[in-house]
Design a protein around this motif. Structure first.
Motif, PDB file in Angstrom:
ATOM      1  N   MET A 196      -9.288  21.857  -2.068  1.00 39.94           N
ATOM      2  CA  MET A 196     -10.537  22.597  -2.220  1.00 39.94           C
ATOM      3  C   MET A 196     -11.681  21.639  -2.637  1.00 39.94           C
ATOM      4  N   LEU A 197     -11.362  20.710  -3.489  1.00 37.64           N
ATOM      5  CA  LEU A 197     -12.388  19.721  -3.866  1.00 37.64           C
ATOM      6  C   LEU A 197     -12.736  18.840  -2.668  1.00 37.64           C
ATOM      7  N   LEU A 198     -11.721  18.500  -1.857  1.00 39.07           N
ATOM      8  CA  LEU A 198     -12.004  17.691  -0.672  1.00 39.07           C
ATOM      9  C   LEU A 198     -12.880  18.453   0.317  1.00 39.07           C
ATOM     10  N   VAL A 220     -16.640   7.288  -2.857  1.00 37.42           N
ATOM     11  CA  VAL A 220     -16.968   6.313  -1.826  1.00 37.42           C
ATOM     12  C   VAL A 220     -16.196   6.661  -0.567  1.00 37.42           C
ATOM     13  N   ALA A 221     -16.288   5.736   0.428  1.00 36.98           N
ATOM     14  CA  ALA A 221     -15.636   6.023   1.710  1.00 36.98           C
ATOM     15  C   ALA A 221     -14.121   6.117   1.567  1.00 36.98           C
ATOM     16  N   GLY A 222     -13.541   5.352   0.670  1.00 37.14           N
ATOM     17  CA  GLY A 222     -12.075   5.365   0.527  1.00 37.14           C
ATOM     18  C   GLY A 222     -11.577   6.283  -0.571  1.00 37.14           C
ATOM     19  N   THR A 223     -12.386   7.217  -1.049  1.00 43.54           N
ATOM     20  CA  THR A 223     -11.962   8.123  -2.121  1.00 43.54           C
ATOM     21  C   THR A 223     -10.898   9.111  -1.597  1.00 43.54           C
ATOM     22  N   TYR A 224      -9.882   9.352  -2.419  1.00 41.46           N
ATOM     23  CA  TYR A 224      -8.817  10.294  -2.047  1.00 41.46           C
ATOM     24  C   TYR A 224      -8.528  11.217  -3.234  1.00 41.46           C
ATOM     25  N   PHE A 225      -7.977  12.420  -2.912  1.00 41.24           N
ATOM     26  CA  PHE A 225      -7.687  13.450  -3.901  1.00 41.24           C
ATOM     27  C   PHE A 225      -6.176  13.768  -3.867  1.00 41.24           C
ATOM     28  N   THR A 226      -5.621  13.910  -5.043  1.00 35.38           N
ATOM     29  CA  THR A 226      -4.210  14.316  -5.150  1.00 35.38           C
ATOM     30  C   THR A 226      -4.085  15.325  -6.287  1.00 35.38           C
ATOM     31  N   ASP A 227      -3.086  16.207  -6.137  1.00 38.63           N
ATOM     32  CA  ASP A 227      -2.799  17.158  -7.204  1.00 38.63           C
ATOM     33  C   ASP A 227      -1.929  16.486  -8.252  1.00 38.63           C
ATOM     34  N   ASN A 228      -2.214  16.741  -9.502  1.00 35.78           N
ATOM     35  CA  ASN A 228      -1.448  16.192 -10.609  1.00 35.78           C
ATOM     36  C   ASN A 228      -0.205  17.058 -10.782  1.00 35.78           C
ATOM     37  N   VAL A 234      -6.228  17.686 -11.102  1.00 36.18           N
ATOM     38  CA  VAL A 234      -6.440  16.916  -9.877  1.00 36.18           C
ATOM     39  C   VAL A 234      -6.673  15.456 -10.249  1.00 36.18           C
ATOM     40  N   GLN A 235      -6.230  14.576  -9.388  1.00 35.98           N
ATOM     41  CA  GLN A 235      -6.506  13.151  -9.535  1.00 35.98           C
ATOM     42  C   GLN A 235      -7.429  12.692  -8.392  1.00 35.98           C
ATOM     43  N   ILE A 236      -8.451  11.906  -8.789  1.00 34.85           N
ATOM     44  CA  ILE A 236      -9.395  11.344  -7.808  1.00 34.85           C
ATOM     45  C   ILE A 236      -9.299   9.832  -7.924  1.00 34.85           C
ATOM     46  N   ASP A 237      -8.867   9.190  -6.835  1.00 31.81           N
ATOM     47  CA  ASP A 237      -8.658   7.740  -6.812  1.00 31.81           C
ATOM     48  C   ASP A 237      -7.740   7.300  -7.946  1.00 31.81           C
ATOM     49  N   GLY A 238      -6.738   8.158  -8.209  1.00 31.19           N
ATOM     50  CA  GLY A 238      -5.749   7.839  -9.222  1.00 31.19           C
ATOM     51  C   GLY A 238      -6.182   8.176 -10.642  1.00 31.19           C
ATOM     52  N   LYS A 239      -7.363   8.759 -10.855  1.00 32.81           N
ATOM     53  CA  LYS A 239      -7.839   9.138 -12.181  1.00 32.81           C
ATOM     54  C   LYS A 239      -7.779  10.654 -12.334  1.00 32.81           C
ATOM     55  N   SER A 240      -7.240  11.107 -13.445  1.00 31.62           N
ATOM     56  CA  SER A 240      -7.120  12.542 -13.697  1.00 31.62           C
ATOM     57  C   SER A 240      -8.481  13.126 -14.026  1.00 31.62           C
ATOM     58  N   VAL A 241      -8.805  14.206 -13.374  1.00 34.91           N
ATOM     59  CA  VAL A 241     -10.085  14.889 -13.572  1.00 34.91           C
ATOM     60  C   VAL A 241      -9.769  16.342 -13.907  1.00 34.91           C
ATOM     61  N   SER A 242     -10.318  16.825 -15.005  1.00 38.15           N
ATOM     62  CA  SER A 242     -10.068  18.200 -15.441  1.00 38.15           C
ATOM     63  C   SER A 242     -11.324  19.032 -15.256  1.00 38.15           C
ATOM     64  N   PHE A 245     -15.273  21.002 -12.984  1.00 36.60           N
ATOM     65  CA  PHE A 245     -15.582  19.910 -12.052  1.00 36.60           C
ATOM     66  C   PHE A 245     -17.099  19.899 -11.793  1.00 36.60           C
ATOM     67  N   ARG A 246     -17.675  18.755 -12.065  1.00 38.31           N
ATOM     68  CA  ARG A 246     -19.151  18.657 -11.969  1.00 38.31           C
ATOM     69  C   ARG A 246     -19.504  17.646 -10.882  1.00 38.31           C
ATOM     70  N   PHE A 247     -20.121  18.141  -9.797  1.00 40.41           N
ATOM     71  CA  PHE A 247     -20.577  17.303  -8.688  1.00 40.41           C
ATOM     72  C   PHE A 247     -22.067  16.980  -8.895  1.00 40.41           C
ATOM     73  N   THR A 248     -22.381  15.688  -8.991  1.00 41.94           N
ATOM     74  CA  THR A 248     -23.778  15.234  -9.039  1.00 41.94           C
ATOM     75  C   THR A 248     -24.075  14.582  -7.693  1.00 41.94           C
ATOM     76  N   VAL A 249     -25.016  15.170  -6.940  1.00 43.05           N
ATOM     77  CA  VAL A 249     -25.219  14.792  -5.540  1.00 43.05           C
ATOM     78  C   VAL A 249     -26.688  14.419  -5.338  1.00 43.05           C
ATOM     79  N   VAL A 250     -26.932  13.263  -4.689  1.00 43.19           N
ATOM     80  CA  VAL A 250     -28.282  12.835  -4.310  1.00 43.19           C
ATOM     81  C   VAL A 250     -28.469  13.163  -2.834  1.00 43.19           C
ATOM     82  N   GLY A 251     -29.497  13.971  -2.538  1.00 42.86           N
ATOM     83  CA  GLY A 251     -29.790  14.373  -1.171  1.00 42.86           C
ATOM     84  C   GLY A 251     -30.912  15.394  -1.178  1.00 42.86           C
ATOM     85  N   ASN A 252     -31.161  15.981  -0.018  1.00 41.06           N
ATOM     86  CA  ASN A 252     -32.204  16.998   0.089  1.00 41.06           C
ATOM     87  C   ASN A 252     -31.667  18.323  -0.450  1.00 41.06           C
TER      88      ASN A 252
END
Length: 304
Positions: A196-198, A220-228, A234-242, A245-252
């Motif tokens: 769902m995060l992906l 980044v381009a090589g970012t991957y998501f796995t379930d803990n 969830v783990q993002i690039d091998g780091k546990s994220v609880s 979930f806060r997405f900070t996005v630069v764009g229009n």
């Protein structure tokens, strides 16, 4: 006797004239006065001595000899201001003439040269002038090229720096700031999984997101998501994220927010899994999390 005394008395009574008196003949015959002194005429008067030129100076006697007179007129010299000015002008004129004569003598060797020699010398001078003009033109062109190349190199360096910064933002090695959104997903039930995060990340990228950060992990381009597997999460690039979930996005923001709220999109899918999504549009957000660059193991830049 009385007749002779009477005219003498009359002569004594008459005043003596100022000028020379001519003898007057008597009316009658008289005896010549033998004892009378002869009267001096104007021609026999002696010349008076020369008058002095000024008071207190003795009169100067003029010499009778011509040579002596010339010497007396020349020496001692008596110089006036006008004579001094004339002497200086004559000296300057003589000096100018001497310089002109000397300058003319310096080129006297050309006067005696033959016509063929003069033509050859003139051709050599023309050739030398043309060579100097050509060298001048080449130097000016070199200077212009150096200035242009210097400006081009400076501009190229500036463009390279900007491009490197842009690539650093995409690679996650540079911080990014600008308008964008902040998406916060609250999952109290623990129903949000890595897929769902992906999906949320893919939707943001498709809407034009330029830099994304989830909690403290740079995407980044090589970012991957796995379930803990242990304890959920969830783990993002091998780091546990609880959660949250806060997405900070630069764009229009006008493109990002509608892309998430479309029917059947990310927001509706999260609500179906008992999660709540909150979207806040901002004029300036900061993505300050950095990703450690990884060296390429297989890929190499292709030669042009």
């Amino acid at each position: 006797m009385s007749g002779e005394k009477e005219p003498r008395e009359r002569d004594e009574e008459q005043p003596e004239p100022a000028g020379p008196v001519e003898p007057v003949e008597p009316a009658g015959p008289t005896e010549p006065a033998a004892a009378a002194e002869p009267v001096e005429s104007a021609e026999s008067v002696e010349p008076e001595p020369p008058v002095a030129a000024a008071a207190g100076r003795e009169p100067v006697e003029l010499p009778s000899d011509g040579r002596t007179r010339l010497k007396a007129a020349v020496w001692p010299p008596r110089v006036s201001r006008g004579q001094l000015v004339v002497a200086l002008l004559l000296f300057a004129l003589g000096l100018a003439l001497a310089i002109q004569v000397r300058s003319t003598n310096d080129h006297s060797e050309l006067r005696g040269a033959r016509q063929e020699d003069l033509v050859r010398i003139l051709d050599e001078l023309d050739g030398k002038q043309q060579r100097l003009q050509s060298e001048k033109t080449q130097l000016e062109q070199s200077l212009a090229q150096l200035e242009n190349s210097s400006n081009q190199a400076k501009e190229a360096q500036e463009q390279t720096r900007k491009k490197a910064a842009e690539l650093g933002v995409l690679a996650g090695t540079e911080k990014a700031t600008g308008p964008g959104i902040v998406l916060t997903i609250d999952d109290p039930q623990g129903q949000v999984k890595a897929d769902m995060l992906l999906d949320t990340l893919q939707e943001l990228r498709a809407a034009g997101a330029e830099a994304i950060q989830i909690n403290d992990v740079r995407v980044v381009a090589g970012t991957y998501f796995t379930d803990n597997s242990s304890g959920g999460g969830v783990q993002i690039d091998g780091k546990s994220v609880s959660q949250p979930f806060r997405f900070t996005v630069v764009g229009n923001p006008q493109d990002l927010a509608p892309a998430l709220n479309i029917p059947g999109g990310v927001v509706r899918s999260l609500e179906n899994h008992q999660a709540r999504a909150t979207i806040v549009q901002q004029q300036k957000v900061l993505v300050d999390a950095l990703a450690a660059p990884k060296p390429l193991q297989y890929g190499k830049p292709a030669a042009k």
